[in-house]
Write a protein that holds these residues in place. Structure first.
Motif, PDB file in Angstrom:
ATOM      1  N   ASP A  37       0.862  -1.176   0.000  1.00  0.00           N
ATOM      2  CA  ASP A  37       0.000   0.000   0.000  1.00  0.00           C
ATOM      3  C   ASP A  37       0.901   1.229   0.000  1.00  0.00           C
ATOM      4  O   ASP A  37       1.273   1.736   1.048  1.00  0.00           O
ATOM      5  CB  ASP A  37      -0.904  -0.026   1.233  1.00  0.00           C
ATOM      6  N   LEU A  38       1.288   1.662  -1.187  1.00  0.00           N
ATOM      7  CA  LEU A  38       2.252   2.745  -1.329  1.00  0.00           C
ATOM      8  C   LEU A  38       1.642   3.887  -2.126  1.00  0.00           C
ATOM      9  O   LEU A  38       0.679   3.698  -2.852  1.00  0.00           O
ATOM     10  CB  LEU A  38       3.492   2.249  -2.087  1.00  0.00           C
ATOM     11  N   THR A  39       2.255   5.043  -1.989  1.00  0.00           N
ATOM     12  CA  THR A  39       1.870   6.187  -2.799  1.00  0.00           C
ATOM     13  C   THR A  39       3.075   6.580  -3.642  1.00  0.00           C
ATOM     14  O   THR A  39       4.156   6.834  -3.107  1.00  0.00           O
ATOM     15  CB  THR A  39       1.430   7.368  -1.904  1.00  0.00           C
ATOM     16  N   ALA A  40       2.877   6.594  -4.946  1.00  0.00           N
ATOM     17  CA  ALA A  40       3.939   7.003  -5.870  1.00  0.00           C
ATOM     18  C   ALA A  40       3.628   8.401  -6.371  1.00  0.00           C
ATOM     19  O   ALA A  40       2.479   8.848  -6.318  1.00  0.00           O
ATOM     20  CB  ALA A  40       4.012   6.042  -7.057  1.00  0.00           C
ATOM     21  N   ALA A  80       8.229  -0.313  -7.134  1.00  0.00           N
ATOM     22  CA  ALA A  80       8.509  -1.195  -8.264  1.00  0.00           C
ATOM     23  C   ALA A  80       7.245  -1.991  -8.571  1.00  0.00           C
ATOM     24  O   ALA A  80       6.787  -2.781  -7.749  1.00  0.00           O
ATOM     25  CB  ALA A  80       9.663  -2.138  -7.920  1.00  0.00           C
ATOM     26  N   ILE A  81       6.667  -1.746  -9.754  1.00  0.00           N
ATOM     27  CA  ILE A  81       5.472  -2.480 -10.187  1.00  0.00           C
ATOM     28  C   ILE A  81       5.925  -3.458 -11.253  1.00  0.00           C
ATOM     29  O   ILE A  81       6.414  -3.039 -12.302  1.00  0.00           O
ATOM     30  CB  ILE A  81       4.402  -1.531 -10.759  1.00  0.00           C
ATOM     31  N   GLU A  82       5.794  -4.741 -10.975  1.00  0.00           N
ATOM     32  CA  GLU A  82       6.320  -5.702 -11.942  1.00  0.00           C
ATOM     33  C   GLU A  82       5.220  -6.509 -12.600  1.00  0.00           C
ATOM     34  O   GLU A  82       4.207  -6.840 -11.992  1.00  0.00           O
ATOM     35  CB  GLU A  82       7.369  -6.615 -11.310  1.00  0.00           C
ATOM     36  N   VAL A  83       5.452  -6.773 -13.885  1.00  0.00           N
ATOM     37  CA  VAL A  83       4.567  -7.599 -14.689  1.00  0.00           C
ATOM     38  C   VAL A  83       5.411  -8.777 -15.149  1.00  0.00           C
ATOM     39  O   VAL A  83       6.403  -8.583 -15.852  1.00  0.00           O
ATOM     40  CB  VAL A  83       4.033  -6.820 -15.912  1.00  0.00           C
ATOM     41  N   ARG A  84       5.041  -9.976 -14.730  1.00  0.00           N
ATOM     42  CA  ARG A  84       5.848 -11.154 -15.039  1.00  0.00           C
ATOM     43  C   ARG A  84       4.987 -12.157 -15.808  1.00  0.00           C
ATOM     44  O   ARG A  84       3.856 -12.421 -15.432  1.00  0.00           O
ATOM     45  CB  ARG A  84       6.325 -11.771 -13.734  1.00  0.00           C
ATOM     46  N   ASP A  85       5.566 -12.691 -16.886  1.00  0.00           N
ATOM     47  CA  ASP A  85       4.858 -13.719 -17.646  1.00  0.00           C
ATOM     48  C   ASP A  85       5.709 -14.975 -17.721  1.00  0.00           C
ATOM     49  O   ASP A  85       6.891 -14.957 -17.402  1.00  0.00           O
ATOM     50  CB  ASP A  85       4.468 -13.210 -19.044  1.00  0.00           C
ATOM     51  N   ALA A 122       7.628   6.507 -18.859  1.00  0.00           N
ATOM     52  CA  ALA A 122       8.166   6.285 -17.502  1.00  0.00           C
ATOM     53  C   ALA A 122       9.181   7.379 -17.171  1.00  0.00           C
ATOM     54  O   ALA A 122       9.145   7.977 -16.088  1.00  0.00           O
ATOM     55  CB  ALA A 122       8.802   4.899 -17.395  1.00  0.00           C
ATOM     56  N   ARG A 123      10.079   7.655 -18.125  1.00  0.00           N
ATOM     57  CA  ARG A 123      11.103   8.683 -17.895  1.00  0.00           C
ATOM     58  C   ARG A 123      10.480  10.059 -17.670  1.00  0.00           C
ATOM     59  O   ARG A 123      11.005  10.862 -16.899  1.00  0.00           O
ATOM     60  CB  ARG A 123      12.051   8.751 -19.092  1.00  0.00           C
ATOM     61  N   ALA A 124       9.387  10.329 -18.350  1.00  0.00           N
ATOM     62  CA  ALA A 124       8.722  11.624 -18.200  1.00  0.00           C
ATOM     63  C   ALA A 124       8.175  11.816 -16.783  1.00  0.00           C
ATOM     64  O   ALA A 124       7.913  12.940 -16.364  1.00  0.00           O
ATOM     65  CB  ALA A 124       7.589  11.762 -19.230  1.00  0.00           C
ATOM     66  N   MET A 125       8.017  10.722 -16.050  1.00  0.00           N
ATOM     67  CA  MET A 125       7.544  10.804 -14.655  1.00  0.00           C
ATOM     68  C   MET A 125       8.698  10.572 -13.685  1.00  0.00           C
ATOM     69  O   MET A 125       8.470  10.199 -12.530  1.00  0.00           O
ATOM     70  CB  MET A 125       6.466   9.747 -14.402  1.00  0.00           C
ATOM     71  N   ASN A 126       9.937  10.753 -14.131  1.00  0.00           N
ATOM     72  CA  ASN A 126      11.111  10.463 -13.301  1.00  0.00           C
ATOM     73  C   ASN A 126      11.172   8.999 -12.887  1.00  0.00           C
ATOM     74  O   ASN A 126      11.684   8.673 -11.819  1.00  0.00           O
ATOM     75  CB  ASN A 126      11.149  11.356 -12.051  1.00  0.00           C
ATOM     76  N   GLY A 127      10.631   8.150 -13.738  1.00  0.00           N
ATOM     77  CA  GLY A 127      10.671   6.725 -13.464  1.00  0.00           C
ATOM     78  C   GLY A 127      11.545   6.033 -14.488  1.00  0.00           C
ATOM     79  O   GLY A 127      12.249   6.676 -15.265  1.00  0.00           O
ATOM     80  N   ARG A 128      11.499   4.705 -14.465  1.00  0.00           N
ATOM     81  CA  ARG A 128      12.225   3.954 -15.486  1.00  0.00           C
ATOM     82  C   ARG A 128      11.581   2.588 -15.648  1.00  0.00           C
ATOM     83  O   ARG A 128      10.756   2.166 -14.835  1.00  0.00           O
ATOM     84  CB  ARG A 128      13.706   3.837 -15.142  1.00  0.00           C
ATOM     85  N   LEU A 129      11.993   1.931 -16.720  1.00  0.00           N
ATOM     86  CA  LEU A 129      11.468   0.620 -17.032  1.00  0.00           C
ATOM     87  C   LEU A 129      12.636  -0.351 -17.069  1.00  0.00           C
ATOM     88  O   LEU A 129      13.633  -0.095 -17.744  1.00  0.00           O
ATOM     89  CB  LEU A 129      10.806   0.700 -18.415  1.00  0.00           C
ATOM     90  N   PHE A 141       8.927  -7.311 -16.612  1.00  0.00           N
ATOM     91  CA  PHE A 141       9.100  -5.873 -16.811  1.00  0.00           C
ATOM     92  C   PHE A 141       8.759  -5.196 -15.498  1.00  0.00           C
ATOM     93  O   PHE A 141       7.744  -5.523 -14.880  1.00  0.00           O
ATOM     94  CB  PHE A 141       8.164  -5.352 -17.900  1.00  0.00           C
ATOM     95  N   THR A 142       9.591  -4.255 -15.083  1.00  0.00           N
ATOM     96  CA  THR A 142       9.348  -3.553 -13.822  1.00  0.00           C
ATOM     97  C   THR A 142       9.321  -2.061 -14.078  1.00  0.00           C
ATOM     98  O   THR A 142      10.275  -1.494 -14.611  1.00  0.00           O
ATOM     99  CB  THR A 142      10.449  -3.892 -12.785  1.00  0.00           C
ATOM    100  N   LEU A 143       8.201  -1.454 -13.720  1.00  0.00           N
ATOM    101  CA  LEU A 143       8.057  -0.003 -13.794  1.00  0.00           C
ATOM    102  C   LEU A 143       8.466   0.558 -12.437  1.00  0.00           C
ATOM    103  O   LEU A 143       7.881   0.204 -11.416  1.00  0.00           O
ATOM    104  CB  LEU A 143       6.602   0.367 -14.115  1.00  0.00           C
ATOM    105  N   ILE A 144       9.513   1.386 -12.440  1.00  0.00           N
ATOM    106  CA  ILE A 144      10.008   1.990 -11.202  1.00  0.00           C
ATOM    107  C   ILE A 144       9.527   3.437 -11.163  1.00  0.00           C
ATOM    108  O   ILE A 144       9.783   4.200 -12.099  1.00  0.00           O
ATOM    109  CB  ILE A 144      11.560   1.994 -11.179  1.00  0.00           C
ATOM    110  N   LEU A 145       8.837   3.791 -10.092  1.00  0.00           N
ATOM    111  CA  LEU A 145       8.320   5.160  -9.937  1.00  0.00           C
ATOM    112  C   LEU A 145       8.806   5.721  -8.606  1.00  0.00           C
ATOM    113  O   LEU A 145       8.990   4.979  -7.644  1.00  0.00           O
ATOM    114  CB  LEU A 145       6.789   5.151  -9.945  1.00  0.00           C
ATOM    115  N   PRO A 146       8.974   7.048  -8.544  1.00  0.00           N
ATOM    116  CA  PRO A 146       9.390   7.647  -7.264  1.00  0.00           C
ATOM    117  C   PRO A 146       8.304   7.468  -6.207  1.00  0.00           C
ATOM    118  O   PRO A 146       7.121   7.642  -6.477  1.00  0.00           O
ATOM    119  CB  PRO A 146       9.572   9.132  -7.590  1.00  0.00           C
ATOM    120  N   LEU A 147       8.749   7.112  -5.021  1.00  0.00           N
ATOM    121  CA  LEU A 147       7.848   6.982  -3.882  1.00  0.00           C
ATOM    122  C   LEU A 147       7.505   8.385  -3.393  1.00  0.00           C
ATOM    123  O   LEU A 147       8.379   9.254  -3.346  1.00  0.00           O
ATOM    124  CB  LEU A 147       8.588   6.210  -2.789  1.00  0.00           C
TER     125      LEU A 147
END
Length: 162
Positions: A37-40, A80-85, A122-129, A141-147
């Motif tokens: 339960d996080l806020t990004a 870190a939001i990850e999508v794994r297949d 992702a980069r436009a939100m100061n995040g990365r993939l 794939f992991t979407l990394i966003l600032p906490l």
């Protein structure tokens, strides 16, 4: 006071991820074992686009009946939001040379945003993939966003001062 679509704002990760899972669940079996339960600090519209792309790719790569797993965890000062297949996976050469090419699609009649666009959003939100993949075993794939800074602590400090 609605923020404009470009303006990153505090976003409840659990609610956002669960709503995305609900939308995609009709297309493919999704499972989630862990959503902190996080806020990004993010733009929910962009996160929705990125996650839509990652999930669609995972569906396309996955055999029928192989679930796609979506989880969200805290990682240092990030979410870190990850999508794994459990799909076909990709070679390191493909990841390095092809995956993030603008407007490239290995899919027949590919449309929607590609990995390049997802990474730029992702980069436009100061995040990365981030991507990890093993041929024949699947991809993550992991979407990394600032906490978001600890909003609850700031609020309680303000209440104490009042």
């Amino acid at each position: 006071n609605k923020a404009s679509p470009e303006q990153p704002q505090p976003v409840k990760v659990r609610e956002l991820v669960q709503s995305i899972i609900e939308k995609k669940r009709l297309l493919h079996h999704m499972e989630s074992t862990h959503i902190d339960d996080l806020t990004a600090i993010a733009d929910p519209v962009r996160v929705d686009q990125i996650m839509g792309h990652l999930i669609q790719n995972a569906i396309d790569a996955s055999p029928d009946g192989a679930p796609i797993s979506i989880n969200a965890r805290r990682r240092d000062l990030s979410v870190a939001i990850e999508v794994r297949d459990q799909g076909t996976g990709m070679s390191n050469e493909f990841i390095r040379g092809q995956l993030f090419k603008p407007f490239a699609s290995s899919k027949q009649g590919g449309f929607g945003i590609g990995a390049y666009e997802a990474r730029e959003l992702a980069r436009a939100m100061n995040g990365r993939l981030e991507v990890e993949s093993t041929e024949g075993a699947g991809s993550r794939f992991t979407l990394i966003l600032p906490l978001a800074k600890h909003l609850s602590e700031e609020i309680s400090a303000d209440e104490r001062a009042a």
